[in-house]
Design a protein around this motif. Structure first.
Motif, PDB file in Angstrom:
ATOM      1  N   ASP A 133       0.846  -1.181   0.000  1.00  0.00           N
ATOM      2  CA  ASP A 133       0.000   0.000   0.000  1.00  0.00           C
ATOM      3  C   ASP A 133       0.889   1.242   0.000  1.00  0.00           C
ATOM      4  O   ASP A 133       1.863   1.315   0.767  1.00  0.00           O
ATOM      5  N   ASP A 134       0.564   2.219  -0.827  1.00  0.00           N
ATOM      6  CA  ASP A 134       1.349   3.455  -0.855  1.00  0.00           C
ATOM      7  C   ASP A 134       1.315   4.180   0.489  1.00  0.00           C
ATOM      8  O   ASP A 134       2.221   4.973   0.795  1.00  0.00           O
ATOM      9  N   LYS A 135       0.300   3.929   1.299  1.00  0.00           N
ATOM     10  CA  LYS A 135       0.200   4.567   2.612  1.00  0.00           C
ATOM     11  C   LYS A 135       1.306   4.095   3.560  1.00  0.00           C
ATOM     12  O   LYS A 135       1.527   4.707   4.607  1.00  0.00           O
ATOM     13  N   PHE A 136       1.987   3.006   3.208  1.00  0.00           N
ATOM     14  CA  PHE A 136       3.064   2.491   4.053  1.00  0.00           C
ATOM     15  C   PHE A 136       4.397   3.185   3.804  1.00  0.00           C
ATOM     16  O   PHE A 136       5.364   2.943   4.539  1.00  0.00           O
ATOM     17  N   PHE A 137       4.495   4.027   2.793  1.00  0.00           N
ATOM     18  CA  PHE A 137       5.750   4.730   2.553  1.00  0.00           C
ATOM     19  C   PHE A 137       6.082   5.650   3.730  1.00  0.00           C
ATOM     20  O   PHE A 137       5.213   6.338   4.266  1.00  0.00           O
ATOM     21  N   ALA A 138       7.344   5.654   4.120  1.00  0.00           N
ATOM     22  CA  ALA A 138       7.801   6.599   5.142  1.00  0.00           C
ATOM     23  C   ALA A 138       7.674   8.026   4.616  1.00  0.00           C
ATOM     24  O   ALA A 138       7.864   8.278   3.425  1.00  0.00           O
ATOM     25  N   ASP A 139       7.352   8.951   5.507  1.00  0.00           N
ATOM     26  CA  ASP A 139       7.454  10.365   5.158  1.00  0.00           C
ATOM     27  C   ASP A 139       8.914  10.793   5.189  1.00  0.00           C
ATOM     28  O   ASP A 139       9.359  11.591   4.363  1.00  0.00           O
ATOM     29  N   THR A 140       9.643  10.247   6.159  1.00  0.00           N
ATOM     30  CA  THR A 140      11.095  10.446   6.227  1.00  0.00           C
ATOM     31  C   THR A 140      11.756   9.120   6.574  1.00  0.00           C
ATOM     32  O   THR A 140      11.378   8.469   7.553  1.00  0.00           O
ATOM     33  N   ALA A 141      12.706   8.706   5.770  1.00  0.00           N
ATOM     34  CA  ALA A 141      13.531   7.528   6.062  1.00  0.00           C
ATOM     35  C   ALA A 141      14.929   8.018   6.435  1.00  0.00           C
ATOM     36  O   ALA A 141      15.519   8.822   5.708  1.00  0.00           O
ATOM     37  N   ILE A 142      15.435   7.543   7.576  1.00  0.00           N
ATOM     38  CA  ILE A 142      16.769   7.944   8.034  1.00  0.00           C
ATOM     39  C   ILE A 142      17.653   6.703   8.054  1.00  0.00           C
ATOM     40  O   ILE A 142      17.400   5.759   8.811  1.00  0.00           O
TER      41      ILE A 142
END
Length: 317
Positions: A133-142
């Motif tokens: 699901d595209d909703k699972f993408f992080a807003d920020t990945a570090i």
């Protein structure tokens, strides 16, 4: 020229000590595992006014997400931070999406690629299922290589072989494209060099590129075969060492010999499936996300033969 779509987090921060320099929002929910506190990871982030859920297990169940949602859905948290290996990150992504909260995702192992994918893997009734699901993408990945230091050997082995399996299967995927093949091959090269030459920075970068590559196509037969082993308690990477090797040979993958060399170097103990092989095959064939994208057609007879080869200890021969 055919059209393809590339999806990834809107912001990726990469570099040693990057997590310690990031300014995290207050009143966040930190989702992680029991070891995070004793390893000093939480202090390292410098969080303020946060709430903690640190009970994520390996190969997490849907019940774990339900517990988090029932506890925190009606609280005034600002965002969700996922900290840990792929299990912690998948749970954090899934729960944040359900709560409609922003997601900051920080891997501490470098293999799953979960920090940059739209995939979450959870167990339902004891069996692994992948949610997309595209909703699972992080807003920020570090992505901070600080976390790879002092990684236990078993965790390191399982993580790096997972990353190698993902990028090499992704390269071979039927739904790959110019971008995914470029990212997956570059990822394999970095990971291979990092493992053979003990270069952690290359491994961390390779893991990131692997996630960006396979996350925009798919893994294939090796992953489809692996889940029945994981359902019996084998770690994901441990299972992949044998299932992806076997799958690469079946598929005539260009990565077969290189992948096999690294599996042998890392010295995994053999795996053996207790489940009836016919029942296992029926379950594997339901995994359309992986089977349908395999570069070669595969029958139930083929799967049984591959499982027999693994069970007899011949996967690396």
């Amino acid at each position: 020229m055919f059209m393809f779509i590339i999806k990834q987090p809107s912001k990726i921060i990469f570099g040693n000590l990057s997590a310690s320099k990031y300014v995290f929002p207050e009143n966040c929910l930190l989702i992680t595992s029991k070891g995070a506190k004793q390893r000093g990871w939480i202090d390292y982030l410098g969080l303020k006014n946060y709430v903690l859920f640190d009970c994520v297990e390996n190969n997490p169940s849907i019940e774990t997400t339900e517990k988090i949602l029932s506890t925190f859905s009606n609280t005034k948290i600002s965002s969700v931070i996922g900290l840990g290996g792929g299990s912690c990150l998948d749970v954090a992504k899934f729960c944040a999406a359900k709560m409609n909260k922003s997601k900051i995702i920080i891997p501490t192992t470098f293999g799953s690629g979960s920090e940059v994918t739209r995939i979450a893997v959870l167990k339902i009734n004891g069996k692994k299922k992948s949610f997309h699901d595209d909703k699972f993408f992080a807003d920020t990945a570090i992505v901070d290589s600080k976390f790879i230091s002092n990684t236990p050997n078993d965790v390191f082995k399982n993580s790096v072989i997972d990353a190698l399996a993902q990028c090499s299967e992704g390269f071979d995927s039927n739904i790959g494209n110019f971008y995914t093949k470029f990212m997956c091959e570059r990822a394999f090269n970095y990971l291979e060099s990092g493992i053979l030459n003990d270069n952690y920075e290359q491994i961390v970068l390779g893991s990131l590129l692997s996630g960006l590559g396979f996350g925009n196509c798919s893994t294939t037969l090796g992953h489809a075969l692996s889940y029945v082993f994981s359902n019996e308690g084998f770690s994901h990477g441990h299972a992949l060492a044998f299932t992806t090797t076997t799958a690469h040979k079946f598929n005539n993958s260009k990565f077969y010999s290189r992948f096999l060399k690294i599996v042998k170097k890392l010295d995994f103990k053999p795996v053996k499936l207790k489940m009836d092989l016919n029942d296992a095959t029926d379950l594997i064939l339901t995994d359309k996300k992986h089977i349908d994208n395999n570069p070669k057609l595969i029958s139930s007879k083929d799967i049984i033969l591959l499982l027999q080869k693994i069970n007899c200890g011949n996967a690396l021969n």
